[in-house]
Design an enzyme around this catalytic site. Structure first.
Site, PDB file in Angstrom:
ATOM      1  N   HIS A 197     -72.673  60.023  64.668  1.00 18.90           N
ATOM      2  CA  HIS A 197     -74.040  60.154  65.204  1.00 18.90           C
ATOM      3  C   HIS A 197     -74.395  58.910  66.018  1.00 18.90           C
ATOM      4  O   HIS A 197     -74.925  57.939  65.457  1.00 18.90           O
ATOM      5  CB  HIS A 197     -75.039  60.307  64.052  1.00 18.90           C
ATOM      6  CG  HIS A 197     -74.971  61.628  63.384  1.00 18.90           C
ATOM      7  ND1 HIS A 197     -75.760  62.695  63.746  1.00 18.90           N
ATOM      8  CD2 HIS A 197     -74.179  62.080  62.385  1.00 18.90           C
ATOM      9  CE1 HIS A 197     -75.476  63.745  62.985  1.00 18.90           C
ATOM     10  NE2 HIS A 197     -74.513  63.384  62.154  1.00 18.90           N
ATOM     11  N   GLU A 234     -76.765  58.381  67.886  1.00 17.22           N
ATOM     12  CA  GLU A 234     -78.212  58.134  67.989  1.00 17.22           C
ATOM     13  C   GLU A 234     -78.684  57.059  67.014  1.00 17.22           C
ATOM     14  O   GLU A 234     -79.704  56.415  67.235  1.00 17.22           O
ATOM     15  CB  GLU A 234     -79.009  59.428  67.794  1.00 17.22           C
ATOM     16  CG  GLU A 234     -78.980  60.063  66.397  1.00 17.22           C
ATOM     17  CD  GLU A 234     -77.815  61.030  66.183  1.00 17.22           C
ATOM     18  OE1 GLU A 234     -76.781  60.861  66.863  1.00 17.22           O
ATOM     19  OE2 GLU A 234     -77.946  61.932  65.333  1.00 17.22           O
ATOM     20  N   CYS A 266     -71.643  65.519  66.277  1.00 19.84           N
ATOM     21  CA  CYS A 266     -71.307  66.001  64.949  1.00 19.84           C
ATOM     22  C   CYS A 266     -71.067  67.511  64.938  1.00 19.84           C
ATOM     23  O   CYS A 266     -70.014  67.965  65.391  1.00 19.84           O
ATOM     24  CB  CYS A 266     -72.372  65.548  63.952  1.00 19.84           C
ATOM     25  SG  CYS A 266     -71.709  65.462  62.283  1.00 19.84           S
TER      26      CYS A 266
HETATM   27  N1  GLN Z   1     -72.185  70.800  59.161  1.00 15.05           N
HETATM   28  C1  GLN Z   1     -71.217  69.908  59.684  1.00 15.05           C
HETATM   29  C2  GLN Z   1     -70.476  69.156  58.599  1.00 15.05           C
HETATM   30  O1  GLN Z   1     -70.911  69.115  57.478  1.00 15.05           O
HETATM   31  C3  GLN Z   1     -71.852  68.941  60.655  1.00 15.05           C
HETATM   32  C4  GLN Z   1     -72.826  68.008  60.027  1.00 15.05           C
HETATM   33  C5  GLN Z   1     -73.721  67.316  61.024  1.00 15.05           C
HETATM   34  O2  GLN Z   1     -73.845  67.732  62.163  1.00 15.05           O
HETATM   35  N2  GLN Z   1     -74.388  66.250  60.607  1.00 15.05           N
HETATM   36  O3  GLN Z   1     -69.447  68.583  58.858  1.00 15.05           O
END
Ligand code: GLN
Length: 550
Positions: A508, A510, A382
Site C-alpha cells: 500500500h 498510500e 494490493c
Molecule cells: N483481499 C486481498 C488479500 O487479502 C487484498 C487485500 C487488500 O487489498 N488490502 O490479499
C-alpha cells in the site's frame, strides 16, 4: 519521566476535527525542535479496527511496525511527517484484553479486578509505553469520542489520575468544542462549550486550554465569555475557524500563540518555529495551475474515509506537479465489460485500490482491462494488483478460469493464492501480512525509475499473494515482475512495458505518502495522467482541425 503529556478531548459534537487540531499542535511543537509522539485512545471494544467493515470505520491504517490502526494515525503521520508505531493506537479492546489476560494468569493476586484501578492503570501504562518506546519530549494523546460518552469514561478517568500523579507541569488538558453560529441573530453561542466543560470538570478534569471550532471568526467578547465561564485563562482560549485549506490551521493557531502557551505550561524553552515552508506550500496548493481527473474504482465509495490515505496520496502527488487532482469515486459493482469505456474514458487515469471479497471484483477487473487496452494510466494497489494479474492471465495469456483462491478455491489457475507458512510468526490480525517489508526493484523497470533507488520498504495488509508457481509464466507472458521481496521472492510489483503507465503493487504505497513528499508511484500516476490528458486533447484538436470524427 521527562516526557510531557498533552491530552486532547472533544465536546459538543463528534467529527469536530480534534485530530486535526492535535496534529497541528504536534506539527508546531515538532517545528520548535521537540520530539513529538502522537497517540489515539479509541473507546471501542474491538482490539483493533482490522476486523471492522470500512463502512463502519473507514480506512484501516497500517504502521511500519505492522499495527492496524484508526485512520487518525495516518493523519498524524502525514501532518508530522513521522513514522508512528503500535503504541500510537490504543483501544478499549486492547486495554481490556490485557487486563483479562493478566487476571487469567493470576497476576492480580486474588484482587477483585475493577475499572479503577486495574483498567485505568493499564491505560496509564499505555501512556508510559508510548513515552518510553518513542523517547519523545511530548506525547499528544487524542481521546476518541465526545465527552459525555459512556465508553470513554475509563480513558478520561485515567488522564485525570495522570494529572494527579505526574503533576500539572507534566500534563496538559486541551479541550475542543464547537461554537455554533446562529445566522438569524448573527451570534456565536458559547453555551454548548460551557456545558461540555462542565461535564469535563464533573469528571475531575479542568481544561488548561480550549480550542473553539467555529464556522465564522469569533469576536473578543465570545472568547472572554468562554474564558470566564470555563475557567481557562484568556491566553488559553484559541479559535479554529473553518479554513479554505486545512494546512492553514497550524499557522492560525501559532499566530494565536498556542505553542508558546503549551511550552510555558511545561516550562520548556524552544526556538521559534519556521513556518515559511508551510506557508509556501499553502500558497502553492491553493493556486494549482492544472487539473487532472482520476477515476477511483472501489467497493466502499459511499464512504470517502474508506480511501482517505489513497485520496491524500493522489492530492499530494498533484501538489508536486502543480495539479489539482479531482477524484471521481466509481462504484465497482456498476462497471461492466459493456459500459467500462463509457464510464471511464473521460478520465485521465485510473486507480484500483485495496479491497476484500468477490463483490465488485468483476467491475474492477473490467476497469483494469479498459486501462490496459486503451493506454489509460493505471495504478493498482494490493487487491487492485491481484486483479490486474488475474485479468492479464485470463485475457492475454489465455488462462481461462484464472482467479484468486480468496473467492474461488477450486479455480483452474490459482494465480493469486494464500501461501501457508509465509505468515508464521505474524500474530497481529492472524493471517495477514502486515507492515513494512523490503522490496527489490528490477534494473531498467518503471518502478526502479520512479523510486530512483534499488531497494524500498513499503507497508502491506493482505493475505493472498501472486502464486510463485505462475510467476515465470506471467513474467514471460509480458506482465513484468519488477519488484520482489528479497527474502521470500514474493511478487511486490508488476508492470506492463510498452503501456504508457500500467503498474500495480502488492503493498500500500498510500501509507508512506506525505503531503510534501508524495509516494513515487502516485507521482508517476499523476505525471502519466497529465501526459495522457495532453495526448487526448491533442488528438481531439487534430480531429477537429481535420474534420475527422473520432
Ligand atoms: N483481499 C486481498 C488479500 O487479502 C487484498 C487485500 C487488500 O487489498 N488490502 O490479499
Amino acid at each position: 519521566m521527562d516526557t510531557k503529556f498533552i491530552f486532547v478531548t472533544g465536546g459538543v459534537v463528534s467529527s469536530l476535527g480534534k485530530g486535526i487540531s492535535a496534529s497541528s499542535l504536534g506539527m508546531l511543537l515538532k517545528r520548535r525542535g521537540l520530539k513529538v509522539f502522537m497517540q489515539k485512545f479509541d473507546p471501542y471494544l474491538n482490539v483493533d479496527p482490522g476486523t471492522m467493515s470500512p463502512y463502519q470505520h473507514g480506512e484501516v491504517y497500517v504502521t511500519e511496525d505492522g499495527a492496524e490502526t484508526d485512520l487518525d494515525i495516518g493523519h498524524y503521520e502525514r501532518w508530522l511527517d513521522v513514522n508512528l508505531t503500535k503504541e500510537s493506537s490504543v483501544t478499549s479492546g486492547k486495554v481490556y484484553s490485557s487486563v483479562i489476560a493478566r487476571e487469567r494468569h493470576g497476576d492480580y493476586l486474588g484482587a477483585t479486578v475493577q475499572v479503577i484501578p486495574h483498567v485505568t492503570n493499564e491505560i496509564k501504562q499505555r501512556l508510559v509505553d508510548a513515552a518510553s518506546a518513542s523517547g519523545a519530549d511530548i506525547v499528544i494523546t487524542e481521546i476518541g469520542g465526545t465527552v459525555g460518552d459512556i465508553e470513554s469514561l475509563p480513558f478520561l478517568e485515567a488522564i485525570r489520575q495522570a494529572r494527579l500523579q505526574w503533576g500539572y507541569g507534566s500534563t496538559m488538558f486541551v479541550h475542543n468544542t464547537l461554537v455554533p453560529y446562529l445566522r438569524t441573530s448573527e451570534e456565536s453561542k458559547t453555551k454548548p462549550t460551557q456545558h461540555s466543560v462542565k461535564e469535563l470538570t464533573g469528571l475531575g478534569i479542568q481544561p488548561d486550554a480550549i480550542i473553539l471550532r467555529s464556522e465564522v471568526p469569533l469576536d473578543a467578547h465570545t472568547r472572554d465569555k468562554v474564558s470566564l465561564f470555563c475557567n481557562v485563562p484568556l491566553s488559553g482560549v484559541f479559535e479554529a475557524d473553518d479554513c479554505q485549506c486545512l494546512y492553514e490551521l497550524p499557522i492560525k493557531l501559532h499566530e494565536q500563540g498556542i505553542d508558546d502557551y503549551v511550552l510555558e505550561h511545561f516550562g520548556i524553552a524552544a526556538p521559534e518555529p519556521d513556518m515559511s515552508k508551510l506557508q509556501g506550500f499553502i500558497d502553492r496548493i491553493t493556486n494549482l495551475k492544472k487539473t487532472v481527473r482520476i477515476a477511483l474504482v472501489g467497493k466502499y465509495v459511499e464512504l470517502k474515509d474508506a480511501y482517505i490515505s489513497v485520496s491524500q496520496a493522489l492530492k499530494a502527488a498533484g501538489y508536486a506537479l502543480d495539479a489539482d487532482v479531482k477524484i471521481e469515486y466509481i462504484k465497482s459493482m456498476n462497471v461492466t465489460r459493456a459500459n467500462a469505456a463509457e464510464m471511464l474514458s473521460g478520465y485521465d487515469g485510473l486507480i484500483v485500490p485495496g479491497g476484500f471479497g468477490t463483490r465488485g471484483s468483476e467491475g474492477k477487473k473490467e476497469s483494469i482491462r479498459f486501462a490496459r487496452e486503451s493506454g489509460m494510466p493505471f495504478l493498482g494497489i494490493c487487491f487492485g494488483m491481484q486483479l490486474a494479474v488475474i485479468e492479464y492471465c485470463e485475457d492475454v495469456l489465455g488462462m481461462k478460469g484464472a482467479n484468486s483462491t480468496e473467492f474461488d478455491p477450486e479455480c483452474d489457475y490459482p494465480v493469486i493464492d494464500y501461501l501457508r507458512g509465509q505468515h508464521d510468526g505474524i500474530d497481529m490480525g492472524g493471517t495477514l501480512r502486515l507492515g513494512g517489508y523490503e522490496c527489490h526493484l528490477r534494473e531498467g523497470s518503471l518502478a526502479r525509475k520512479l523510486y530512483g533507488k534499488d531497494d524500498i520498504v513499503e507497508r502491506h495488509r493482505h493475505r493472498y499473494e501472486v502464486n510463485p508457481s505462475y510467476v515465470e509464466r506471467i513474467n514471460e507472458g509480458g506482465l513484468a515482475v519488477s519488484g520482489t521481496n528479497p527474502g521470500s521472492g514474493l511478487v511486490e510489483i508488476v508492470e506492463l512495458p510498452g503501456h504508457p503507465f500500467f503498474i500495480a503493487c502488492q503493498f500500500h504505497p498510500e501509507f508512506t505518502s506525505r503531503p510534501m513528499k508524495p509516494n513515487p508511484l502516485f507521482k508517476g500516476l499523476i505525471e502519466a495522467a497529465l501526459a495522457h490528458q495532453e495526448a487526448v486533447s491533442y488528438t481531439h484538436l487534430r480531429a477537429h482541425e481535420t474534420g475527422r470524427n473520432l
